[in-house]
Design an enzyme around this catalytic site. Structure first.
Site, mmCIF file in Angstrom:
data_model
loop_
_atom_site.group_PDB
_atom_site.id
_atom_site.type_symbol
_atom_site.label_atom_id
_atom_site.label_comp_id
_atom_site.label_asym_id
_atom_site.label_seq_id
_atom_site.Cartn_x
_atom_site.Cartn_y
_atom_site.Cartn_z
ATOM 1 N N HIS A 33 0.863 -1.199 0.000
ATOM 2 C CA HIS A 33 0.000 0.000 0.000
ATOM 3 C C HIS A 33 0.889 1.235 0.000
ATOM 4 O O HIS A 33 1.310 1.729 1.047
ATOM 5 C CB HIS A 33 -0.929 -0.006 1.218
ATOM 6 C CG HIS A 33 -1.965 1.083 1.169
ATOM 7 N ND1 HIS A 33 -3.315 0.831 1.257
ATOM 8 C CD2 HIS A 33 -1.860 2.422 1.016
ATOM 9 C CE1 HIS A 33 -3.985 1.963 1.166
ATOM 10 N NE2 HIS A 33 -3.124 2.954 1.026
ATOM 11 N N HIS A 35 1.480 4.897 -2.561
ATOM 12 C CA HIS A 35 0.971 5.646 -3.717
ATOM 13 C C HIS A 35 2.113 6.221 -4.540
ATOM 14 O O HIS A 35 3.141 6.622 -4.011
ATOM 15 C CB HIS A 35 0.049 6.772 -3.252
ATOM 16 C CG HIS A 35 -1.216 6.258 -2.608
ATOM 17 N ND1 HIS A 35 -2.403 6.165 -3.296
ATOM 18 C CD2 HIS A 35 -1.462 5.792 -1.368
ATOM 19 C CE1 HIS A 35 -3.336 5.671 -2.484
ATOM 20 N NE2 HIS A 35 -2.792 5.434 -1.301
ATOM 21 N N ARG A 88 3.743 16.463 -15.623
ATOM 22 C CA ARG A 88 3.095 17.079 -16.786
ATOM 23 C C ARG A 88 3.312 16.345 -18.100
ATOM 24 O O ARG A 88 2.588 16.563 -19.055
ATOM 25 C CB ARG A 88 3.609 18.515 -16.955
ATOM 26 C CG ARG A 88 3.280 19.378 -15.746
ATOM 27 C CD ARG A 88 3.751 20.793 -15.959
ATOM 28 N NE ARG A 88 3.652 21.554 -14.732
ATOM 29 C CZ ARG A 88 4.096 22.806 -14.606
ATOM 30 N NH1 ARG A 88 4.656 23.418 -15.644
ATOM 31 N NH2 ARG A 88 3.984 23.433 -13.454
ATOM 32 N N ASP A 155 -6.057 3.000 -9.282
ATOM 33 C CA ASP A 155 -7.167 3.314 -8.381
ATOM 34 C C ASP A 155 -8.033 4.462 -8.875
ATOM 35 O O ASP A 155 -7.575 5.391 -9.551
ATOM 36 C CB ASP A 155 -6.690 3.509 -6.935
ATOM 37 C CG ASP A 155 -6.226 4.911 -6.615
ATOM 38 O OD1 ASP A 155 -5.662 5.576 -7.504
ATOM 39 O OD2 ASP A 155 -6.422 5.330 -5.454
ATOM 40 N N GLY A 187 -9.075 8.252 -2.170
ATOM 41 C CA GLY A 187 -9.748 9.522 -1.895
ATOM 42 C C GLY A 187 -10.582 9.427 -0.631
ATOM 43 O O GLY A 187 -10.558 8.431 0.071
ATOM 44 N N HIS A 214 -9.518 1.093 -0.744
ATOM 45 C CA HIS A 214 -9.363 1.675 0.590
ATOM 46 C C HIS A 214 -10.735 1.593 1.260
ATOM 47 O O HIS A 214 -11.749 1.919 0.629
ATOM 48 C CB HIS A 214 -9.031 3.168 0.503
ATOM 49 C CG HIS A 214 -7.630 3.505 0.066
ATOM 50 N ND1 HIS A 214 -7.099 3.108 -1.127
ATOM 51 C CD2 HIS A 214 -6.675 4.254 0.671
ATOM 52 C CE1 HIS A 214 -5.865 3.597 -1.226
ATOM 53 N NE2 HIS A 214 -5.580 4.295 -0.150
ATOM 54 N N GLU A 217 -10.868 3.592 6.631
ATOM 55 C CA GLU A 217 -9.751 4.438 7.072
ATOM 56 C C GLU A 217 -10.309 5.550 7.962
ATOM 57 O O GLU A 217 -9.780 5.814 9.039
ATOM 58 C CB GLU A 217 -9.035 5.026 5.849
ATOM 59 C CG GLU A 217 -7.878 5.962 6.197
ATOM 60 C CD GLU A 217 -7.223 6.590 4.953
ATOM 61 O OE1 GLU A 217 -7.756 6.417 3.840
ATOM 62 O OE2 GLU A 217 -6.186 7.254 5.110
HETATM 63 ZN ZN LIG Z 1 -3.640 4.942 0.566
#
Ligand SMILES: [Zn+2]
Length: 356
Positions: A33, A35, A88, A155, A187, A214, A217
């Site tokens: 886990h 990102h 970008r 995700d 999110g 997720h 949380e």
């Molecule tokens: Zn996370």
């Protein structure tokens, strides 16, 4: 694994100190886990900022350390978005991904399932095919040059709604890169009910992707039940509130559905008030397959080795207990069985040699 199934990690003792930190640093590890953009360390952000001098982000790593000290959660989001704005073009994506793997290699992370949010970058104008080629190029280089195996979890940014869900599903299924193994949902949870994403998870699962949303949380155990029963979750991102529901803990333990626990992240986002109140001990005691992860490590001032040290303190683990946590991540990963056996074997050899 029998000792874990009974709810107790082997090697429980009052460990700690520099010896344990050294053990953790050298331990071969898997991370489940973490990102993609959230792994951009000050060093990486400085490189990206140097490519885009018109951005407001400092290019000096020392100044970036200050830039990364957050006043509150709103400030964290603001800084996070300023980093997103540095991604970008395809070369930014390739650089970020490869350099994240370099930071992993330094920590002896051998395998990582990196949560990527292609929707955000592609919406900002990076062509979808170029994005996929950039992450795949970085993945191959990381394996060949750094010894780090990367896999992707694409995700859905939940706050962007069903349009983002449909687009993420299209990107995952139509442009499916070789490294893609799973499908996630991130999110905010409050105001973003999980069940509305069922059709997208159904499609992803039908195409052979694993379900890893997720949940739980920042909301209660019902969100975890929704993830399991509606989205077909095979692992749970965080699942912090599962500790409030003994029947849920039993369900997770019986089915070996792992929780991706990220202790420092939970404090930084105030999902949990303090480390000493973190429910990881309750999860382990219930026999749940607990894995330890770093989430957005530089953003939360941590890394995976630090998270293992935190978990070792909270659970009172010695090296054998920490090695059992590392094996949990291997078991809960989406590696091929032979690769699981190989990495578990490396963990065992390292631990045996450390003791002897
Ligand atoms: Zn996370």
């Amino acid at each position: 694994m029998s000792d874990i199934a009974t709810g107790r990690l082997p090697g429980t003792a009052l460990g700690g100190g520099g010896g344990l930190d050294a053990f953790i640093a050298g331990l071969p590890k898997a991370e489940l886990h973490v990102h993609h953009v959230g792994s951009a360390s000050p060093r990486i952000v400085a490189e990206l900022a140097a490519r885009h001098p018109d951005s407001a982000v400092p290019t000096d790593p020392a100044a970036l350390v200050d830039y990364f000290s957050f006043r509150d959660f709103a400030h964290f989001i603001q800084v996070y978005l300023s980093v997103v704005d540095l991604i970008r073009d395809a070369e930014d994506v390739r650089l970020l991904t490869y350099e994240v793997a370099r930071d992993m290699a330094r920590q002896n992370i051998r395998y990582a399932e990196l949560t990527v949010t292609p929707y955000s970058s592609i919406r900002r104008g990076i062509p979808d095919q170029a994005f996929m080629e950039a992450i795949e190029d970085a993945r191959k280089s990381a394996a060949a040059e750094l010894g780090v195996t990367l896999r992707w979890c694409f995700d859905i940014p939940g706050e962007a709604g069903l349009a983002a869900a449909a687009e993420t599903t299209r990107l995952a299924l139509d442009l499916r890169p070789d490294g893609l193994v799973s499908f996630g949902l991130g999110g905010p949870e409050i105001g973003v009910p999980r069940p509305q994403f069922k059709p997208y998870f159904d499609q992803a699962r039908a195409a052979g992707l694993h379900s890893v949303p997720h949940s739980g949380e920042t909301t209660g155990p019902q969100t975890v039940w929704d993830a399991l029963e509606v989205l077909g979750a095979e692992r749970i991102g965080h699942g912090t509130s599962a500790a409030q529901d003994p029947r849920l803990l039993e369900y997770l333990a019986e089915r070996r559905i792992a929780l991706e626990v990220c202790p420092t992240s939970n404090i930084a986002t105030r999902a949990v008030a303090s480390l000493d109140e973190h429910p990881i001990g309750t999860m382990v005691a219930a026999g749940v397959l607990v894995t330890v992860n770093s989430d957005d490590p530089p953003m939360f001032g941590t890394d995976l080795n630090t998270e293992y040290a935190v978990a070792a303190r909270l659970l009172g683990l010695d090296p054998a207990g920490v090695a059992a946590l590392a094996r949990n991540a291997v078991e809960a990963s989406f590696m091929e069985p032979a690769d699981k056996r190989a990495l578990a074997g490396e963990i065992d050899t390292y631990t045996t040699n450390w003791g002897g």
